[in-house]
Design a protein around this motif. Structure first.
Motif, mmCIF file in Angstrom:
data_model
loop_
_atom_site.group_PDB
_atom_site.id
_atom_site.type_symbol
_atom_site.label_atom_id
_atom_site.label_comp_id
_atom_site.label_asym_id
_atom_site.label_seq_id
_atom_site.Cartn_x
_atom_site.Cartn_y
_atom_site.Cartn_z
ATOM 1 N N ARG A 45 0.817 -1.401 -0.092
ATOM 2 C CA ARG A 45 -0.098 0.015 0.053
ATOM 3 C C ARG A 45 0.832 1.379 -0.147
ATOM 4 N NH1 ARG A 45 -4.946 -1.584 0.464
ATOM 5 N NH2 ARG A 45 -5.681 -3.625 1.219
ATOM 6 N N ASP A 65 0.450 4.172 1.417
ATOM 7 C CA ASP A 65 0.315 4.452 2.651
ATOM 8 C C ASP A 65 1.453 3.980 3.412
ATOM 9 O OD1 ASP A 65 -1.492 6.389 1.934
ATOM 10 O OD2 ASP A 65 -3.118 5.295 2.743
ATOM 11 N N ASP A 66 1.556 2.531 3.337
ATOM 12 C CA ASP A 66 2.570 1.689 4.131
ATOM 13 C C ASP A 66 3.936 2.376 3.764
ATOM 14 O OD1 ASP A 66 0.558 0.797 5.595
ATOM 15 O OD2 ASP A 66 0.452 -0.979 4.237
ATOM 16 N N ALA A 115 6.731 3.965 6.048
ATOM 17 C CA ALA A 115 8.068 3.269 6.476
ATOM 18 C C ALA A 115 9.161 3.913 5.856
ATOM 19 C CB ALA A 115 8.083 1.773 5.935
#
Ligand code: WT7
Length: 656
Positions: free
Chosen positions: A244, A246-247, A251
């Motif tokens: 994703r 967003d991930d 990160a």
């Protein structure tokens, strides 16, 4: 009389006017008010381009301007290095403009997001690091298939930051088109969306792509942006491959210094239709491309980055979006509007509501959109305060004088110059256009080549045609020109530099030059169609039709259409001489939609027992074009069987 009706009346009155001088109020404040810029460019073209290039920030300054030793493989500013994302973001933030709005984004359902230059820089750095974490490095190809959401810009600039080459596919193209473009460019990563929103409907993107993604052996990762809004169901993710957005961003490390790139390092590939079924992978460079788009965006749109609110309505999936919704405006530190929706959703006045809401001062759109707005009626724009507008632009196809006058009157209220800009995916930036504070415009003419660009009209043997109709050529290389066709160098030479030699770029358009030297682009001379300002090849549509099991053969031509400019008419022969029926017709249209995209669907299908062919078997599309447009048929003597045309004319007359 309502305001809409009185504006319409004024449009009719203005039909008598042949040319329009720049409005005095505009001229008084314009960047360019006299012709000295043309003289300067003519005196020393290369020095002129070098000066434009030096408006960018270079990590290593260039010492050579043009290397033409291996023409038509031209190299510009080749010993210089720079980074496109640095030029679009960091340098503005460093100059204290971090709080300036880069984009006012408006979503389909009216949501708004304001993105400043500092915020965009932050997202780009994180996503650039994220791409690196996924194994992307300099020279790798990253596919982007997204709706008009801010992440599309983040993804493009993140690629540029680390020297990855983006390959954006227009969101309206089909899964099959994405698969093909990813396969031939050997993309390592694809950035796409869970869903896309269109006119209040949600459609699955990622799950529709999934079966095709399985076939892409070079594709290591798929990054999924949430674009479906809060109501959208999460999409299926494949372990190890799908991540994703967003991930990834969460990160990733926050800082990612922009990597200096050689000026000639490819910035992106963009596939466009050629005259065969196989799309052309048009390759653009870093230094030359950025020079061309930033220079033209300032000059032709008379940009005042501090004051203007600029809106290019094109989707980023097209070259217009790349050059004038992303790289041009950002390189110039401009404030843009980005609009996710369709022009008539939730109502046909939405564009004018957006202009009023954000105080748009420069609007750049396409003739097809103008004609659609005309059809919806002048009462919609008349309801809004459009006094912020000061300049209007168009691109994509010749604009008919009626639409020009409507744009000038109903939208521009006779205060705003119109810049009709002629250019192509290949040219990278605007080539022929008025300078709004200087050039007298004639409705329907893109006027003259801009300073630094040289053009001519020639006949088939390459002789210049001073006045009248001829083939358009660009007579000298320019910085933002395409560098090659991806993986097809030979096709690059053949397509553009075989007809008139390695210095004269063959455009593929015919044009007329009038007694005042104004250019009037007429249209393509090859088998390229222009539907709503979008380029499609007859061959491409034909192969999609022929791929249907019932079809033996197909020939595609266009006919004029009031809104889309050209509409597609397909002549189809079914296997075993079968008769066509409405169900087969629907299937064929659907087939084209899945293979290419909705915009390529024929508006009409004519069942043909046989197609008109020469003795050597070549389909004579010219005759089909004459027939659908109800014109006298041209030369039929080369036809193998002239009676074929008589039968087809009857078919057309009876409605297919
Ligand atoms: C073809 C290029 C440039 C971005 C959009 C299309 C036609 C484009 C004009 C104009 C007359 C125009 C030409 C050209 N075209 N602008 N202002 N007047 N014709 O880019 O898909 O590469 O298509 O569009 O025929 O060759 P493209």
């Amino acid at each position: 009389m309502t305001e809409g009706a009185s504006l319409d009346q004024r449009v009719t009155e203005l039909a008598e006017v042949a040319s329009f001088a720049p409005p005095e109020t505009f001229r008084a404040r314009a960047r360019v008010r006299d012709a000295s810029v043309f003289e300067k460019a003519d005196r020393d073209r290369l020095a002129f381009w070098a000066e434009q290039a030096r408006d960018l920030d270079w990590d290593t300054p260039f010492s050579t301007v043009l290397n033409d030793a291996e023409a038509p493989f031209y190299r510009w500013f080749e010993d210089g290095t720079l980074n496109a994302s640095y030029n679009c973001l960091d340098r503005h933030v460093a100059a204290g403009l971090g709080d300036r709005v880069a984009y006012h984004w408006r979503g389909e359902e009216g949501e708004e997001r304001t993105i400043t230059y500092a915020e965009l820089l932050d997202s780009v750095q994180r996503f650039a690091n994220g791409l690196r974490d996924l194994g992307v490095g300099k020279g790798d190809v990253v596919g982007i298939y997204l709706p008009m959401v801010p992440e599309v810009v983040v993804a493009m600039l993140a690629c540029a930051r680390i020297g990855a080459v983006h390959n954006v596919v227009f969101g309206g193209f089909s899964v099959e088109a994405v698969r093909e473009r990813m396969a031939v460019s050997r993309a390592r990563v694809l950035v796409t969306a869970d869903h896309a929103r269109r006119k209040g409907r949600l459609s699955a993107v990622k799950s529709a792509l999934d079966p095709a993604l399985e076939q892409l052996t070079d594709l290591a990762h798929v990054v999924v942006v949430r674009a479906g809004g809060d109501a959208a169901e999460p999409c299926p993710m494949r372990d190890g491959r799908d991540v994703r957005y967003d991930d990834v961003v969460a990160a990733a490390a926050a800082t990612c210094p922009a990597e200096p790139m050689e000026a000639e390092h490819p910035l992106f590939i963009l596939y466009s239709s050629g005259s065969t079924g196989k799309p052309k992978g048009i390759v653009h460079s870093t230094g030359g491309y950025l020079t061309g788009v930033s220079y033209t965006h300032r000059l032709v749109f008379d940009l005042d980055a501090e004051r203007d609110v600029y809106w290019c309505t094109a989707d980023v999936g097209w070259i217009t979006g790349h050059s004038y919704a992303v790289y041009g405006p950002l390189a110039n530190g401009a404030t843009s509007v980005m609009f996710e929706g369709a022009a008539d959703y939730p109502h046909p006045g939405i564009w004018w509501e957006v202009v009023e809401r954000f105080g748009v001062s420069i609007l750049y759109t396409a003739p097809t959109a103008i004609r659609a707005c005309m059809r919806w009626g002048s009462e919609h724009p008349a309801r809004h305060d459009l006094s912020s507008l000061r300049l209007l632009g168009t691109v994509g196809e010749p604009i008919n004088p009626k639409a020009w006058l409507w744009y000038h009157t109903v939208i521009g209220r006779e205060r705003c110059p119109i810049v009709d800009t002629w250019w192509q995916t290949e040219t990278g930036s605007i080539m022929i256009a008025p300078l709004p504070g200087l050039t007298e415009t004639k409705p329907g003419s893109a006027t003259h080549p801009i300073p630094g660009v040289t053009a001519d009209l020639v006949d088939g043997s390459g002789q210049s045609v001073p006045e009248g109709t001829g083939l358009l050529v660009l007579t000298e290389p320019w910085p933002s020109m395409l560098r090659t066709l991806y993986g097809e160098e030979e096709r690059y030479v053949r397509s553009y530099f075989s007809e008139f030699g390695p210095r004269r770029y063959a455009v593929g358009d015919s044009a007329r030059r009038d007694a005042d030297g104004y250019y009037w682009v007429l249209g393509r001379v090859d088998d390229v169609l222009n539907v709503s300002g979008h380029r499609l090849s007859t061959g491409e549509v034909e192969s999609a039709i022929v791929a249907h099991e019932k079809v033996a053969e197909a020939a595609v031509v266009s006919e004029p259409d009031e809104v889309t400019g050209e509409a597609i008419v397909a002549f189809v022969t079914l296997r075993g001489g079968a008769e066509g029926d409405p169900e087969t017709e629907a299937q064929i249209r659907e087939h084209v939609s899945t293979r290419i995209g909705k915009l390529a669907r024929p508006s009409r299908i004519v069942w043909a027992e046989e197609l008109p062919k020469t003795r050597s078997g070549k389909i004579m599309r010219r005759l089909l074009r004459d027939a659908v447009q109800n014109r006298e048929l041209g030369d039929v003597t080369t036809l193998n069987d002239p009676s074929v045309m008589t039968a087809l004319r009857d078919r057309i007359a009876s409605g297919g």
